[in-house]
Design a protein around this motif. Structure first.
Motif, short mmCIF file in Angstrom:
data_model
loop_
_atom_site.label_atom_id
_atom_site.label_comp_id
_atom_site.label_asym_id
_atom_site.label_seq_id
_atom_site.Cartn_x
_atom_site.Cartn_y
_atom_site.Cartn_z
N TYR A 34 1.15 -1.28 0.08
CA TYR A 34 -0.09 -0.43 0.05
C TYR A 34 0.54 0.85 -0.12
O TYR A 34 0.20 2.24 0.17
CB TYR A 34 -0.54 -0.13 1.31
N ILE A 35 1.84 1.14 -0.15
CA ILE A 35 3.02 2.48 -0.35
C ILE A 35 2.97 2.55 -1.63
O ILE A 35 4.69 2.52 -1.94
CB ILE A 35 4.56 2.06 0.62
N LYS A 36 2.41 3.94 -2.04
CA LYS A 36 2.27 4.03 -3.23
C LYS A 36 2.51 5.94 -3.29
O LYS A 36 3.01 5.95 -4.56
CB LYS A 36 0.91 3.78 -3.93
N ASN A 37 3.13 6.12 -2.40
CA ASN A 37 3.85 7.64 -2.18
C ASN A 37 4.51 7.86 -1.25
O ASN A 37 4.41 7.80 -0.33
CB ASN A 37 2.20 8.48 -1.72
N PRO A 38 5.52 8.26 -1.89
CA PRO A 38 7.11 8.98 -1.24
C PRO A 38 6.48 9.58 0.28
O PRO A 38 7.69 9.14 0.86
CB PRO A 38 7.65 9.46 -1.75
N TYR A 39 5.67 10.40 0.29
CA TYR A 39 5.37 11.25 1.20
C TYR A 39 3.95 10.41 2.32
O TYR A 39 3.56 11.36 3.17
CB TYR A 39 4.49 12.65 1.21
N MET A 40 3.84 9.75 1.59
CA MET A 40 3.01 8.84 2.53
C MET A 40 3.38 8.94 4.50
O MET A 40 1.81 8.98 4.83
CB MET A 40 2.13 7.79 2.06
N PHE A 41 4.20 8.63 4.79
CA PHE A 41 4.65 8.10 5.69
C PHE A 41 4.81 9.17 7.21
O PHE A 41 5.59 9.13 7.64
CB PHE A 41 5.87 7.12 5.69
N GLU A 42 5.18 10.40 5.89
CA GLU A 42 5.33 11.82 6.92
C GLU A 42 4.74 12.03 7.99
O GLU A 42 4.92 12.66 9.30
CB GLU A 42 5.44 13.29 5.20
N GLY A 43 3.61 12.53 8.09
CA GLY A 43 2.13 12.31 8.95
C GLY A 43 2.94 11.73 10.12
O GLY A 43 3.03 11.53 11.33
N ARG A 44 2.58 10.19 10.07
CA ARG A 44 3.24 9.01 10.79
C ARG A 44 4.19 9.03 11.78
O ARG A 44 4.96 8.96 12.48
CB ARG A 44 3.47 8.14 10.51
N PHE A 45 5.55 9.70 10.70
CA PHE A 45 7.09 9.88 11.08
C PHE A 45 6.84 11.25 11.76
O PHE A 45 7.99 11.32 13.04
CB PHE A 45 8.04 10.21 10.03
N ILE A 118 19.91 11.37 -5.13
CA ILE A 118 20.13 12.29 -6.46
C ILE A 118 19.12 12.75 -6.78
O ILE A 118 18.15 12.41 -7.28
CB ILE A 118 20.63 10.79 -7.56
N HIS A 119 19.00 13.52 -6.68
CA HIS A 119 18.93 14.81 -7.32
C HIS A 119 16.71 14.34 -6.76
O HIS A 119 16.73 14.24 -5.45
CB HIS A 119 17.73 14.25 -8.83
N ASP A 120 15.74 13.58 -7.21
CA ASP A 120 14.56 13.67 -6.63
C ASP A 120 13.91 12.13 -6.31
O ASP A 120 13.10 11.80 -6.77
CB ASP A 120 13.63 14.51 -8.13
N ARG A 121 15.16 11.40 -6.80
CA ARG A 121 14.68 10.01 -6.51
C ARG A 121 14.38 9.65 -5.70
O ARG A 121 13.78 8.70 -5.53
CB ARG A 121 16.03 8.93 -7.47
N ILE A 122 14.50 9.33 -4.27
CA ILE A 122 13.34 9.61 -3.23
C ILE A 122 13.77 10.72 -2.51
O ILE A 122 14.08 11.70 -2.30
CB ILE A 122 15.04 8.81 -2.17
N HIS A 123 12.50 10.13 -1.60
CA HIS A 123 12.54 11.55 -0.20
C HIS A 123 13.05 11.28 1.01
O HIS A 123 13.19 9.79 1.52
CB HIS A 123 10.40 11.09 -0.02
N TYR A 124 13.30 11.51 1.98
CA TYR A 124 14.44 11.59 2.90
C TYR A 124 14.48 12.66 3.34
O TYR A 124 13.54 14.07 3.10
CB TYR A 124 16.11 11.46 3.04
N ASN A 125 14.38 12.63 5.15
CA ASN A 125 14.00 13.55 6.44
C ASN A 125 14.77 13.21 7.51
O ASN A 125 14.95 11.79 7.68
CB ASN A 125 12.23 13.75 6.04
N VAL A 126 15.07 13.97 8.18
CA VAL A 126 15.36 13.63 9.80
C VAL A 126 14.55 14.67 10.37
O VAL A 126 14.51 15.50 10.79
CB VAL A 126 17.66 14.52 9.41
N TYR A 127 14.56 13.47 11.67
CA TYR A 127 14.42 14.74 12.98
C TYR A 127 15.00 14.19 14.17
O TYR A 127 15.78 13.51 14.30
CB TYR A 127 12.79 13.42 13.45
#
Length: 127
Positions: A34-45, A118-127
């Motif tokens: 069900y993970i179809k969107n790279p930003y799907m977990f942003e709120g959960r994280f 590399i550019h926009d190939r992934i979404h990443y974040n740090v907390y």
């Protein structure tokens, strides 16, 4: 001469240096159909960060090799966290966490997690 390839290498190097300085103690992979969107977990994280047992974490969301969706690599600095409690905190089934292990070789794990920065190939974040 400074080109975009050098810029990408420098950005990746800086991320790796930053991650090397962090004290992550677990490496996790979250993979579910069900993970179809790279930003799907942003709120959960964001909610996950509010847990008392979580000190810090970094995650990257990569496209699956078969292009069917995405998976998440997560580096966590936390205490008393299990696969089941992580699943509960992120509102996912524990079986959607196929990899949950203590980090024994930090450099290898950090290099693996940042391999597609590399550019926009992934979404990443740090907390």
């Amino acid at each position: 001469m400074y080109n975009s390839y050098n810029k990408v290498r420098e950005i990746r190097k800086n991320w790796r240096l930053f991650l090397y300085k962090q004290d992550y103690n677990h490496a996790v992979t979250i993979q579910a159909p069900y993970i179809k969107n790279p930003y799907m977990f942003e709120g959960r994280f964001k909610k996950f960060q509010e847990l008392d047992r979580v000190i810090s974490y970094f995650y990257s969301v990569e496209r699956n090799a078969d292009l069917s969706g995405y998976h998440v690599h997560l580096l966590i600095n936390a205490y008393g966290l299990t696969r089941a409690s992580l699943g509960f905190a992120l509102d996912i089934k524990w079986k959607d966490i196929p990899y949950y292990k203590p980090i024994k070789k930090p450099i290898q794990v950090r290099n693996y997690v940042t391999k597609y920065m590399i550019h926009d190939r992934i979404h990443y974040n740090v907390y």
